[in-house]
Motif scaffolding. Structure first.
Motif: not given
Length: 210
Positions: A82-93, A95-105
């Protein structure tokens, strides 16, 4: 007749609508690329791989947790999605998505590999590495003549695509009003996300959601 199968006979839908939409989407993609090159060039080099890693981790997490058992990890995944559902293509978004999915994985690493022997566990570490690279890359000035011009062009194409999609959706609602399952299929994930974003923006402004 309209150039979209099943929508013939609707006079307000141009016969060239299918070709128009394809052309507008190509223009939008090219304009988006030029904008990223002006304001966030690291995405040109790292963005595609970052999105691939995110998709792979999300898919593996969904498969592993779709076991009929409700647990805290299910709620965590839903929250991340839900947090990343609206992510665009910017590097900041990204990066945060990578960290969040990576941490859960990382927390479910053993289960992910047990559920699917083909799961590439090295993607977890790669997510962290990519996040660092995306975050550390230097950013050009955001408010420059080049970035402003690129933004105007991108927004122009986005407005064209949005209007064309609106016309097609409206025609589909009229033509298939007795077949709601077709209406649901015609309402793409992209359109649903756009409407959700608009509702959230209005809520932030203190306006009632529609």
């Amino acid at each position: 007749s309209a150039g979209v199968p099943g929508l013939k006979g609707l006079s307000r839908l141009p016969a060239t609508v299918a070709a128009d939409l394809r052309s507008q989407l190509r223009g939008l993609q090219e304009a988006q690329t030029r904008l990223l090159m002006a304001v966030d060039p690291v995405v040109i080099d790292k963005g595609e791989r970052a999105r691939f890693v995110i998709d792979e981790l999300e898919s593996a997490l969904e498969y592993t947790l779709d076991d009929g058992v409700e647990e805290p990890a299910d709620a965590q995944l839903t929250k991340v999605q839900e947090f990343h559902a609206q992510d665009g293509q910017r590097s900041s978004a990204l990066a945060q998505s990578l960290l969040d999915y990576g941490a859960l994985a990382e927390s479910l690493k053993t289960r992910l590999t047990e559920a699917d022997s083909d799961f590439d566990a090295t993607l977890i570490d790669e997510a962290k590495t990519l996040a660092v690279e995306l975050t550390a890359a230097p950013k050009p000035p955001q408010d420059s003549p080049a970035s402003n011009a690129a933004t105007r062009i991108r927004n122009g194409f986005l407005a064209l695509v949005t209007e064309t999609v609106r016309q097609v959706r409206g025609a589909a609602r009229r033509r298939f009003r007795a077949q709601p399952e077709i209406i649901r299929e015609a309402t793409s994930a992209w359109e649903r996300r756009r409407r959700a974003a608009a509702r959230r923006a209005k809520l932030k402004e203190g306006k009632p959601a529609v």
